[in-house]
Write an enzyme that holds these catalytic residues in place. Structure first.
Site, mmCIF file in Angstrom:
data_model
loop_
_atom_site.group_PDB
_atom_site.id
_atom_site.type_symbol
_atom_site.label_atom_id
_atom_site.label_comp_id
_atom_site.label_asym_id
_atom_site.label_seq_id
_atom_site.Cartn_x
_atom_site.Cartn_y
_atom_site.Cartn_z
ATOM 1 N N HIS A 1 29.074 47.171 -27.275
ATOM 2 C CA HIS A 1 30.496 47.492 -27.392
ATOM 3 C C HIS A 1 31.369 46.426 -26.731
ATOM 4 O O HIS A 1 32.526 46.253 -27.113
ATOM 5 C CB HIS A 1 30.782 48.869 -26.791
ATOM 6 C CG HIS A 1 29.981 49.958 -27.432
ATOM 7 N ND1 HIS A 1 30.123 50.282 -28.763
ATOM 8 C CD2 HIS A 1 28.994 50.749 -26.943
ATOM 9 C CE1 HIS A 1 29.276 51.257 -29.062
ATOM 10 N NE2 HIS A 1 28.574 51.553 -27.987
ATOM 11 N N CYS B 1 53.764 62.113 -26.366
ATOM 12 C CA CYS B 1 55.010 62.256 -27.126
ATOM 13 C C CYS B 1 54.824 63.445 -28.062
ATOM 14 O O CYS B 1 53.970 64.297 -27.821
ATOM 15 C CB CYS B 1 55.388 60.966 -27.844
ATOM 16 S SG CYS B 1 54.205 60.370 -29.074
#
Ligand code: RB5
Length: 150
Positions: free
Chosen positions: A133, A65
């Site tokens: 993680h 965007c």
């Protein structure tokens, strides 16, 4: 790789250039639009690309965007989506290594298409590290249980 891509009116040219670039690299692109300069709402395109990744119809997604901010906020409302707004190659690499990002966001008014191409290449080539993680990504899912678009 199968890659879903979407943009709003602010990023049409950038999206089309990234589509061409990735197709030349041999990737399979699902172009979710927009395909004109008429003003549109970025959450609609974030939803289309997020659903493609959620369903497995695409391996990864790219959303562009004006700034990349709206797209990243919108995409991260979808369960299992880890959208990362990356303005540098280092951020793209870390978003893969540590966050297992599955959607990459860009700002067409804030970064060049050339930088997007380099960042995308690094992002596609980098594998998630896993390990510690994984525990952290699990906690993100647990913390947001019931609040995501399924
Ligand atoms: C559209 O004018 C603009 O608001 C949009 O492209 C994006 O920058 C939103 O975050």
């Amino acid at each position: 790789m199968k890659i879903a891509i979407g943009c709003d009116h602010a990023a049409l040219e950038a999206k089309n250039e990234i589509v061409n670039y990735l197709q030349l690299m041999g990737h399979d692109l699902l172009d979710e639009g927009t395909n004109s300069l008429d003003s549109v709402d970025y959450p609609d395109y974030a939803a289309d690309v997020s659903r493609k990744v959620q369903s497995g119809m695409a391996d990864r997604g790219i959303l562009i965007c004006g700034t990349g901010i709206g797209m990243s906020i919108a995409a991260n409302r979808f369960k299992g989506i880890r959208a990362a707004l990356c303005y540098t190659e280092e951020l793209a690499e870390l978003s893969r290594l540590h966050n297992n990002s599955n959607i990459l966001c860009f700002g067409a008014r804030t970064q060049s298409v050339e930088s997007m191409k380099k960042i995308t290449s690094v992002w596609l080539a980098t594998q998630w590290e896993g390990g510690r993680h994984g525990r952290r990504l699990d906690k993100i899912e647990i913390n947001s249980r019931g609040q995501h678009v399924q």
